[in-house]
Design an enzyme around this catalytic site. Sequence first.
Site, PDB file in Angstrom:
ATOM      1  N   ARG A 237     -12.298  -3.886  -0.384  1.00 37.55           N
ATOM      2  CA  ARG A 237     -11.343  -3.053   0.332  1.00 37.55           C
ATOM      3  C   ARG A 237     -11.185  -3.612   1.742  1.00 37.55           C
ATOM      4  O   ARG A 237     -12.176  -3.995   2.385  1.00 37.55           O
ATOM      5  CB  ARG A 237     -11.814  -1.596   0.403  1.00 37.55           C
ATOM      6  CG  ARG A 237     -11.745  -0.841  -0.922  1.00 37.55           C
ATOM      7  CD  ARG A 237     -10.306  -0.629  -1.374  1.00 37.55           C
ATOM      8  NE  ARG A 237     -10.203   0.167  -2.593  1.00 37.55           N
ATOM      9  CZ  ARG A 237     -10.188  -0.333  -3.816  1.00 37.55           C
ATOM     10  NH1 ARG A 237     -10.301  -1.643  -3.978  1.00 37.55           N
ATOM     11  NH2 ARG A 237     -10.065   0.456  -4.866  1.00 37.55           N
ATOM     12  N   GLU A 266      -1.791  -2.367   3.866  1.00 40.03           N
ATOM     13  CA  GLU A 266      -1.078  -3.117   2.834  1.00 40.03           C
ATOM     14  C   GLU A 266       0.235  -2.407   2.511  1.00 40.03           C
ATOM     15  O   GLU A 266       0.233  -1.194   2.336  1.00 40.03           O
ATOM     16  CB  GLU A 266      -1.941  -3.235   1.584  1.00 40.03           C
ATOM     17  CG  GLU A 266      -3.270  -3.948   1.820  1.00 40.03           C
ATOM     18  CD  GLU A 266      -4.194  -3.897   0.599  1.00 40.03           C
ATOM     19  OE1 GLU A 266      -3.764  -3.390  -0.469  1.00 40.03           O
ATOM     20  OE2 GLU A 266      -5.343  -4.335   0.719  1.00 40.03           O
ATOM     21  N   HIS A 285      -3.547  -8.271  -2.990  1.00 43.19           N
ATOM     22  CA  HIS A 285      -4.347  -7.264  -3.712  1.00 43.19           C
ATOM     23  C   HIS A 285      -4.149  -7.422  -5.223  1.00 43.19           C
ATOM     24  O   HIS A 285      -3.839  -6.473  -5.946  1.00 43.19           O
ATOM     25  CB  HIS A 285      -3.980  -5.851  -3.265  1.00 43.19           C
ATOM     26  CG  HIS A 285      -5.083  -4.858  -3.510  1.00 43.19           C
ATOM     27  ND1 HIS A 285      -5.327  -3.796  -2.673  1.00 43.19           N
ATOM     28  CD2 HIS A 285      -6.010  -4.755  -4.503  1.00 43.19           C
ATOM     29  CE1 HIS A 285      -6.350  -3.087  -3.128  1.00 43.19           C
ATOM     30  NE2 HIS A 285      -6.785  -3.661  -4.242  1.00 43.19           N
TER      31      HIS A 285
END
Length: 341
Positions: A237, A266, A285
């Site tokens: 994360r 993000e 991601h």
Amino acid sequence: MKKWKVVVTDWEYADLRFEEKVLLAHEGVELVPAQCRTEDDVIEVCRDADALINQYAPISRKVIEALRNCKVITRYGVGVNTIDLDAATEKGICVANVPDYCMDEVADHALALLLSWTRKVTLANRHVKNGNWDFKVTQPIYRLRGRTIGLVGFGKIPQALAEKVKPLGLQVLAYDPFFPKEVAEQKGVQLVELDELCSQSDYISVHAPLMEATRGMIGENQFSLMKKDAIIINTSRGPVINESALVKALQSGLIGGAALDVLEEEPMVKDHPLLSMDNVILTPHVAWYSEEAAEEMRSKAAAGIIDVLVFGEYPKYLVNQRVKEQVELKACQPEQRYQNF
């Protein structure tokens, strides 16, 4: 017959075919798709729901207190930071995740980032496509064998990564205050404190879950301990790393580079300083993703709902174990239900 209302609060997939396959196989289950963005959106759609499947929509205390019938909330993926666990537990709502759907994918992606950075693959590719055929743009490159990788966290994903890097000749350190030292040693991994890991590792791969105790755990102090050519990789994360401290460490030459699949925010802003750095690799991601992992995650998130509503069992991947003090269900017997995914 009892009717069960199951709401998917939000999703980013083309359809809900995997969820439908699991849920609608049981008579009396109604699947309600939604695309909630705010607390009020969730409350409006989910107030009378018996169960929720959640991705990013906020399941805050305000939302949970407004839920009249909810018995279980499952979340796509590993993290449950969108859900107020304390509020859910107090209300007797089971919260479940899917912790095992992408172990190989994330470990493989961390390894890919490690190899791509150390062999300067993306840098070389960019120069060649710009008409520059010269290996010297990649200097220096160092041999992997004999160097050390430090794993921040030693759950299932970093354990998988450890097994993948050993044949490359890397020594493996790990920091995890909750992992038994003797078990790590049996796996050929040395458990150390975080400061020692930072100072001894040539490559550092972050795998800690995001919680208050881990938010910003890799910051100025940790970067100051690292080797000048150290590389930091993050597939967990974004907020586990203090991003401003990372940028400062990269700009000042305090560390050698970074390879990041996750960021504090993000998607990242267009003028983010990391975008202009040749010693940084960025991916969007994507470490969790494969077609197989996506199907498994979505199917298991739906199966956690069935565990509770249809079979009266605690979900297989129950996160808030203290809820057992509030609600009494049967022990989960998931073998047949989970055998196909």
